[in-house]
Design a protein around this motif. Structure first.
Motif, PDB file in Angstrom:
ATOM      1  N   CYS A  12       0.886  -1.174   0.000  1.00  0.00           N
ATOM      2  CA  CYS A  12       0.000   0.000   0.000  1.00  0.00           C
ATOM      3  C   CYS A  12       0.918   1.216   0.000  1.00  0.00           C
ATOM      4  O   CYS A  12       1.230   1.773   1.063  1.00  0.00           O
ATOM      5  CB  CYS A  12      -0.910  -0.012   1.224  1.00  0.00           C
ATOM      6  N   ASN A  73       3.049  -6.205   4.849  1.00  0.00           N
ATOM      7  CA  ASN A  73       1.695  -6.212   4.299  1.00  0.00           C
ATOM      8  C   ASN A  73       1.756  -6.381   2.784  1.00  0.00           C
ATOM      9  O   ASN A  73       2.278  -5.531   2.068  1.00  0.00           O
ATOM     10  CB  ASN A  73       0.976  -4.899   4.622  1.00  0.00           C
ATOM     11  N   ALA A  75      -1.105  -7.429  -0.114  1.00  0.00           N
ATOM     12  CA  ALA A  75      -2.561  -7.525  -0.081  1.00  0.00           C
ATOM     13  C   ALA A  75      -3.154  -8.154  -1.335  1.00  0.00           C
ATOM     14  O   ALA A  75      -3.813  -7.477  -2.126  1.00  0.00           O
ATOM     15  CB  ALA A  75      -3.153  -6.124   0.122  1.00  0.00           C
ATOM     16  N   ARG A  77      -5.915 -10.003  -3.436  1.00  0.00           N
ATOM     17  CA  ARG A  77      -7.370 -10.118  -3.313  1.00  0.00           C
ATOM     18  C   ARG A  77      -7.822 -11.237  -4.252  1.00  0.00           C
ATOM     19  O   ARG A  77      -8.218 -11.004  -5.393  1.00  0.00           O
ATOM     20  CB  ARG A  77      -8.060  -8.789  -3.682  1.00  0.00           C
ATOM     21  N   ASN A  83     -12.299 -11.019   3.797  1.00  0.00           N
ATOM     22  CA  ASN A  83     -11.830  -9.639   3.661  1.00  0.00           C
ATOM     23  C   ASN A  83     -10.301  -9.630   3.597  1.00  0.00           C
ATOM     24  O   ASN A  83      -9.623  -8.947   4.349  1.00  0.00           O
ATOM     25  CB  ASN A  83     -12.311  -8.782   4.833  1.00  0.00           C
ATOM     26  N   GLY A  84      -9.762 -10.396   2.661  1.00  0.00           N
ATOM     27  CA  GLY A  84      -8.320 -10.429   2.497  1.00  0.00           C
ATOM     28  C   GLY A  84      -7.649 -11.525   3.309  1.00  0.00           C
ATOM     29  O   GLY A  84      -8.229 -12.117   4.217  1.00  0.00           O
ATOM     30  N   THR A 100       1.383 -10.619   6.481  1.00  0.00           N
ATOM     31  CA  THR A 100       0.360 -11.307   5.706  1.00  0.00           C
ATOM     32  C   THR A 100       0.712 -12.796   5.646  1.00  0.00           C
ATOM     33  O   THR A 100       1.887 -13.163   5.514  1.00  0.00           O
ATOM     34  CB  THR A 100       0.321 -10.741   4.277  1.00  0.00           C
ATOM     35  N   ARG A 147     -14.468  -4.325   9.316  1.00  0.00           N
ATOM     36  CA  ARG A 147     -15.018  -4.212   7.967  1.00  0.00           C
ATOM     37  C   ARG A 147     -14.120  -3.452   6.995  1.00  0.00           C
ATOM     38  O   ARG A 147     -14.315  -3.529   5.784  1.00  0.00           O
ATOM     39  CB  ARG A 147     -16.385  -3.533   8.013  1.00  0.00           C
ATOM     40  N   THR A 148     -13.136  -2.726   7.509  1.00  0.00           N
ATOM     41  CA  THR A 148     -12.347  -1.865   6.633  1.00  0.00           C
ATOM     42  C   THR A 148     -11.520  -2.657   5.630  1.00  0.00           C
ATOM     43  O   THR A 148     -11.072  -3.775   5.902  1.00  0.00           O
ATOM     44  CB  THR A 148     -11.406  -0.965   7.450  1.00  0.00           C
ATOM     45  N   GLN A 149     -11.309  -2.079   4.480  1.00  0.00           N
ATOM     46  CA  GLN A 149     -10.414  -2.656   3.487  1.00  0.00           C
ATOM     47  C   GLN A 149      -8.957  -2.416   3.871  1.00  0.00           C
ATOM     48  O   GLN A 149      -8.075  -3.221   3.537  1.00  0.00           O
ATOM     49  CB  GLN A 149     -10.682  -2.023   2.119  1.00  0.00           C
ATOM     50  N   PHE A 150      -8.665  -1.340   4.599  1.00  0.00           N
ATOM     51  CA  PHE A 150      -7.298  -0.932   4.907  1.00  0.00           C
ATOM     52  C   PHE A 150      -6.877  -1.508   6.251  1.00  0.00           C
ATOM     53  O   PHE A 150      -6.604  -0.793   7.214  1.00  0.00           O
ATOM     54  CB  PHE A 150      -7.216   0.592   4.912  1.00  0.00           C
ATOM     55  N   ARG A 151      -6.797  -2.848   6.315  1.00  0.00           N
ATOM     56  CA  ARG A 151      -6.450  -3.520   7.577  1.00  0.00           C
ATOM     57  C   ARG A 151      -5.005  -3.256   8.001  1.00  0.00           C
ATOM     58  O   ARG A 151      -4.682  -3.281   9.177  1.00  0.00           O
ATOM     59  CB  ARG A 151      -6.691  -5.021   7.454  1.00  0.00           C
TER      60      ARG A 151
END
Length: 281
Positions: A12, A73, A75, A77, A83-84, A100, A147-151
């Motif tokens: 990210c 991290n 990511a 998908r 959620n990832g 991860t 719930r966030t995408q930006f864990r």
């Protein structure tokens, strides 16, 4: 709160994401982190070699070292996880690593550092345990982070802080598999154009050391032909202007494809993630 140095490897990697992660980590740990963007075409391969190098760099100190927190991290998908991919953690000596759950990232640590197991976490389970035990988090705040995408922003630094503080974070053990025979690829292209490969030189097909007859065949993607490249012990042993395969500075005797005084990546048309050799079991 104990100040702990933090190094974060993340795909990210845009300025907005890096700024937010740096601010959150600094607020939680009381020190400005080192955030390393992994923005190339193969972030998993780059993360694997960089993490191995990072942990190796804490050796050969001649004495005690400061505990370090490392965040990784990547990511993907792929639709397999709700959620990832989950995040896991392990310790290397006194150092804490949160990553991860990626086989490509962790497998080199099994091969070359003896890592056998990681602890896999569930975001909701960890946050609810924290809210019920030691953290001042309302149910709505827990739900927002779940719930966030930006864990890697909301969850990972918080998990790291809690683990560094010795909190009883719930997790399940999972084995780490070693690398199997597979393609040898460019993991990192350094600023000189040297191509750092993801395996030791001694594991390359046909590698026989650095004698006069030690050569390997490399595909030149730019010219679309195969060329024979001689093996050398170190970069200074390669003749000026010539290509060579050497034991480089990364990993545990990992190979590098180099051009003395030039760029191997440019000469051979290689970039991060490109296949250089194929290993057979």
């Amino acid at each position: 709160m104990t100040r702990v140095p933090v190094v974060s490897l993340t795909d990210c990697a845009d300025p907005n994401a890096l700024a937010r992660q740096s601010a959150r980590i600094a607020a939680l740990f009381g020190a400005t982190p080192t955030v390393v963007p992994l923005d190339g075409p193969d972030p998993e391969g780059a993360a694997a070699l960089t993490l191995l190098d990072l942990l190796r760099s804490t050796d050969l100190t001649g004495g005690p070292t400061q505990p370090l927190v490392v965040l990784v991290n990547i990511a993907p998908r792929d639709g397999h996880w709700p959620n990832g991919v989950p995040f896991c953690y392990f310790r290397h000596g006194q150092h804490l690593v949160i990553s991860t759950l990626s086989h490509r990232v962790l497998a080199p640590l099994a091969n070359y550092l003896g890592l056998t197991e990681v602890q896999v976490t569930d975001v909701r389970e960890v946050l609810e345990a924290g809210a019920a035990g030691w953290a001042d988090l309302a149910p709505a705040e827990v739900e927002e982070m779940v719930r966030t995408q930006f864990r890697s922003l909301w969850y990972v630094p918080l998990l790291a802080r809690w683990l560094a503080d010795g909190r009883p974070v719930p997790a399940e053990p999972a084995p780490v598999r070693s690398l199997a025979a597979q393609d040898v690829r460019v993991a990192v292209v350094d600023n000189f154009g040297n191509c750092k490969l993801d395996r030791p030189a001694a594991e390359l097909p046909g590698y026989e050391g650095t004698g006069a007859t030690a050569h390997l065949t490399v595909h030149n993607r730019r010219e679309r032909r195969s060329v024979t490249v001689r093996c050398y012990d170190r970069l200074p042993d390669v003749p000026l202007g010539e290509p060579g395969i050497t034991v480089g500075s990364s990993g545990v005797g990992f190979a590098e494809l180099v051009v003395r005084g030039g760029s191997a990546a440019e000469l051979f048309g290689l970039s991060q993630g490109d296949r250089v050799f194929h290993l057979t079991s």
